[in-house]
Scaffold this active site. Structure first.
Site, PDB file in Angstrom:
ATOM      1  N   GLY A 134      40.252  44.480  35.742  1.00  0.00           N
ATOM      2  CA  GLY A 134      40.421  45.575  34.785  1.00  0.00           C
ATOM      3  C   GLY A 134      39.902  46.872  35.385  1.00  0.00           C
ATOM      4  O   GLY A 134      39.052  46.871  36.276  1.00  0.00           O
ATOM      5  N   GLU A 142      47.630  41.242  40.201  1.00  0.00           N
ATOM      6  CA  GLU A 142      47.986  41.935  41.434  1.00  0.00           C
ATOM      7  C   GLU A 142      49.403  42.486  41.304  1.00  0.00           C
ATOM      8  O   GLU A 142      50.186  42.033  40.464  1.00  0.00           O
ATOM      9  CB  GLU A 142      47.947  40.955  42.616  1.00  0.00           C
ATOM     10  CG  GLU A 142      46.571  40.389  42.901  1.00  0.00           C
ATOM     11  CD  GLU A 142      45.550  41.463  43.248  1.00  0.00           C
ATOM     12  OE1 GLU A 142      45.757  42.208  44.206  1.00  0.00           O
ATOM     13  OE2 GLU A 142      44.538  41.568  42.532  1.00  0.00           O
ATOM     14  N   ASP A 165      44.756  35.001  45.771  1.00  0.00           N
ATOM     15  CA  ASP A 165      43.694  35.966  45.478  1.00  0.00           C
ATOM     16  C   ASP A 165      42.326  35.261  45.445  1.00  0.00           C
ATOM     17  O   ASP A 165      41.347  35.747  46.015  1.00  0.00           O
ATOM     18  CB  ASP A 165      43.987  36.657  44.138  1.00  0.00           C
ATOM     19  CG  ASP A 165      42.940  37.682  43.778  1.00  0.00           C
ATOM     20  OD1 ASP A 165      42.941  38.766  44.392  1.00  0.00           O
ATOM     21  OD2 ASP A 165      42.104  37.399  42.900  1.00  0.00           O
ATOM     22  N   VAL A 183      35.195  41.090  45.021  1.00  0.00           N
ATOM     23  CA  VAL A 183      35.032  39.760  44.408  1.00  0.00           C
ATOM     24  C   VAL A 183      34.409  39.926  43.027  1.00  0.00           C
ATOM     25  O   VAL A 183      33.405  40.619  42.868  1.00  0.00           O
ATOM     26  CB  VAL A 183      34.101  38.850  45.260  1.00  0.00           C
ATOM     27  CG1 VAL A 183      33.965  37.477  44.615  1.00  0.00           C
ATOM     28  CG2 VAL A 183      34.613  38.726  46.683  1.00  0.00           C
ATOM     29  N   VAL A 185      42.663  50.687  39.426  1.00  0.00           N
ATOM     30  CA  VAL A 185      41.259  50.807  39.846  1.00  0.00           C
ATOM     31  C   VAL A 185      40.921  52.242  40.248  1.00  0.00           C
ATOM     32  O   VAL A 185      39.904  52.799  39.801  1.00  0.00           O
ATOM     33  CB  VAL A 185      40.938  49.821  41.004  1.00  0.00           C
ATOM     34  CG1 VAL A 185      39.476  49.958  41.419  1.00  0.00           C
ATOM     35  CG2 VAL A 185      41.237  48.382  40.594  1.00  0.00           C
ATOM     36  N   LYS A 194      38.996  35.677  47.932  1.00  0.00           N
ATOM     37  CA  LYS A 194      37.640  35.923  47.429  1.00  0.00           C
ATOM     38  C   LYS A 194      36.659  34.858  47.899  1.00  0.00           C
ATOM     39  O   LYS A 194      35.529  35.169  48.268  1.00  0.00           O
ATOM     40  CB  LYS A 194      37.674  36.010  45.900  1.00  0.00           C
ATOM     41  CG  LYS A 194      38.361  37.291  45.410  1.00  0.00           C
ATOM     42  CD  LYS A 194      38.688  37.219  43.947  1.00  0.00           C
ATOM     43  CE  LYS A 194      39.267  38.522  43.421  1.00  0.00           C
ATOM     44  NZ  LYS A 194      39.872  38.394  42.091  1.00  0.00           N
ATOM     45  N   LYS A 212      40.396  43.039  48.444  1.00  0.00           N
ATOM     46  CA  LYS A 212      39.901  41.783  49.047  1.00  0.00           C
ATOM     47  C   LYS A 212      40.796  41.271  50.154  1.00  0.00           C
ATOM     48  O   LYS A 212      40.341  40.538  51.033  1.00  0.00           O
ATOM     49  CB  LYS A 212      39.708  40.695  47.989  1.00  0.00           C
ATOM     50  CG  LYS A 212      40.888  40.472  47.079  1.00  0.00           C
ATOM     51  CD  LYS A 212      40.700  41.256  45.805  1.00  0.00           C
ATOM     52  CE  LYS A 212      41.958  41.285  44.989  1.00  0.00           C
ATOM     53  NZ  LYS A 212      41.710  41.603  43.600  1.00  0.00           N
ATOM     54  N   GLY A 250      46.448  45.201  33.177  1.00  0.00           N
ATOM     55  CA  GLY A 250      46.010  45.715  34.495  1.00  0.00           C
ATOM     56  C   GLY A 250      45.201  44.709  35.292  1.00  0.00           C
ATOM     57  O   GLY A 250      44.525  45.081  36.252  1.00  0.00           O
ATOM     58  N   GLU A 276      31.813  45.651  47.143  1.00  0.00           N
ATOM     59  CA  GLU A 276      31.298  44.915  45.973  1.00  0.00           C
ATOM     60  C   GLU A 276      32.427  44.524  45.004  1.00  0.00           C
ATOM     61  O   GLU A 276      32.427  43.437  44.428  1.00  0.00           O
ATOM     62  CB  GLU A 276      30.258  45.778  45.240  1.00  0.00           C
ATOM     63  CG  GLU A 276      29.602  45.125  44.039  1.00  0.00           C
ATOM     64  CD  GLU A 276      28.819  43.874  44.401  1.00  0.00           C
ATOM     65  OE1 GLU A 276      27.823  43.971  45.108  1.00  0.00           O
ATOM     66  OE2 GLU A 276      29.224  42.767  43.957  1.00  0.00           O
TER      67      GLU A 276
END
Ligand code: NDP
Ligand code: HSE
Length: 419
Positions: A318, A205, A216, A147, A31, A220, A120, A202, A144
């Site tokens: 991604g 986790e 996960d 989630v 990310v 969320k 998250k 990608g 943002e």
């Protein structure tokens, strides 16, 4: 030299005369590197949007060095370099995990820097505290991307649906699991191969058990429920089931009977005012929009008392899709400066209804004998495949179902039907 000032940000003129807004990225993985790429790729349009100001990635904090990356010279290894630099007004946290991400974010907010995160785990566990800290310091804590990857959902829920009381929010919230289930059904891939592909792309986790065991999704739905109902909904209070027991035969049985299997996070307001929240695989009827959400896509359905139902759909994981959401937050922070906290920590969790009070039908796959199935469930329509029996139960109160299931003389896998 003329100094252009706007509340809570420090702008500096570069020698060229351009106004730069300095940011730092903590965590230069999938990310974080996508965030840098996005800022470089769309630099001109950002500058136009910001009235000529440019976003400068001044520091990248990571454990590794990136000598071949165009921004490789900006890598630092000590958080203090970022915290002590007054020019840095926004810190992007894309490290993952609770520690040290939580501590670094807290320190940045305390030093008057806004924090934008995709993490998250931290938002679900410490969101209320960090938002309150941001408010106290006149900066913002934005999440943002935490989630739905690239799907706009936090801002729409906070702003565009502000006229509504939220009746329910539910959806496919994990790209890795949806990718795995889609590949297993469409390409007949085995679970492990599909997971490896998701990791390579990608999506997963760092510890993929967080994806496949539902944690996960649980984080969320905790964030969405907290946002919808104004109080922290702790993940520990949310039933959490994953997809690791689901087989190809389950997917085929579901398809033949008019359903898709999806891992859902679900939160709803009950008639008595409490809320019910869970994470579990579900049989989703084919005519429900979520049944057609496949691959890495996420789908989130929000039902408001004024608007009715609204569906949000897009890439749930991604590098660039997630960076899209992170950078949007960065731009918003630069534009607005102040964002009010969205929820507060609650004194107790009495407002959360226990899952034992749910009433559901379920799909069961079991190696139990037909006799024990009959004894437990009475007359049900059984399909047999590879020595296993599959059927859908009538509706049961969850606590009653547990008793009925204990009458089976074999092992079973159970998937809820979405109502
Ligand atoms: P990665 O593992 O790819 O990236 C994390 C980066 O942070 C790595 O480069 C890692 O370095 C670095 N890092 C870890 N610990 C430290 C530390 N103590 N100090 C400095 N750097 C550190 O993860 P992702 O980019 O996939 O995910 C980041 C966050 O975004 C997570 O919270 C994830 O849940 C979330 N997210 C991810 C999405 C995705 O599609 N991947 C989508 C939406 C959210 P090293 O590799 O050397 O350990
Ligand atoms: N591992 C997560 C997923 C990343 O697959 O959905 C996006 O939050």
């Amino acid at each position: 030299m003329k100094i252009h000032a706007r509340a809570c940000y420090t702008y500096v003129y570069e020698k060229r005369g351009l106004i730069m807004i300095s940011i730092a990225i903590m965590g230069f993985g999938v990310v974080g590197s996508g965030v840098a790429e996005t800022i470089m790729m769309n630099a001109e349009s950002f500058s136009e949007r910001l009235g000529g100001e440019k976003i400068n990635v001044k520091y990248i904090l990571d454990l590794r060095d990136f000598p071949d990356h165009p921004l490789g010279g900006r890598v630092v290894h000590d958080i203090e370099t970022i915290l002590s630099d007054d020019e840095v007004s926004v810190v992007v946290e894309t490290m993952g995990g609770i520690n040290p991400a939580y501590g670094f974010s807290k320190s940045a907010l305390e030093r008057g820097k806004s924090v934008v995160t995709s993490n998250k785990e931290v938002v679900a566990a410490h969101g209320a505290e960090l938002m309150a800290l941001a408010e106290k310091n006149g900066v913002a804590y934005m999440f943002e991307a935490s989630v739905g990857g690239g799907i706009p959902i936090i801002r729409p829920m906070r702003k565009c649906l502000a006229a509504n009381k939220i009746i329910s929010v539910s959806g496919i919230l994990n790209g890795t699991c949806n990718y795995i289930l889609t590949r297993m059904e469409r390409d007949k891939l085995d679970f492990d191969t599909a997971l490896k592909q998701a990791q390579k792309l990608g999506y997963a986790e760092r510890d993929p058990s967080a994806d496949i065991e539902g944690k996960d999704t649980c984080r969320k739905i905790s964030i969405l429920a907290s946002l919808a109902y104004g109080k922290t909904v702790p993940t520990e209070k949310i039933l959490c089931e994953g997809i690791s027991d689901i087989t190809y035969n389950d997917l085929v049985y579901a398809r033949e009977n008019g359903f898709a299997i999806k891992l859902l996070g679900r939160a709803k307001k009950c008639a008595d005012g409490r809320i019910s929240v869970l994470t579990a695989p579900h049989l989703v009827p084919d005519d429900n929009s979520l049944a057609g959400v496949n691959d890495v896509y996420n789908g989130i359905s929000v039902v408001g008392n004024i608007v009715g139902d609204v569906l949000f759909c897009g890439r749930g994981a991604g590098s660039l899709p997630t960076a899209s959401a992170v950078v949007a937050d960065v731009l918003d922070v630069i534009d607005n400066c102040k964002v009010r906290a969205s929820w507060k920590d609650a004194d107790n969790t009495d407002f959360i209804r226990d899952v034992s009070e749910d009433v559901t039908s379920s799909y069961i796959r079991t190696n139990s004998s037909k006799e024990s199935i009959g004894k437990a469930f009475g007359s049900v329509d059984i399909t047999e495949k590879n020595g296993e029996k599959m059927f859908i139960t009538p509706e049961y109160l969850e606590s009653d179902l547990e008793v009925v299931l204990s009458l089976l003389d074999g092992k079973y896998t159970r998937i809820r039907l979405m109502k």
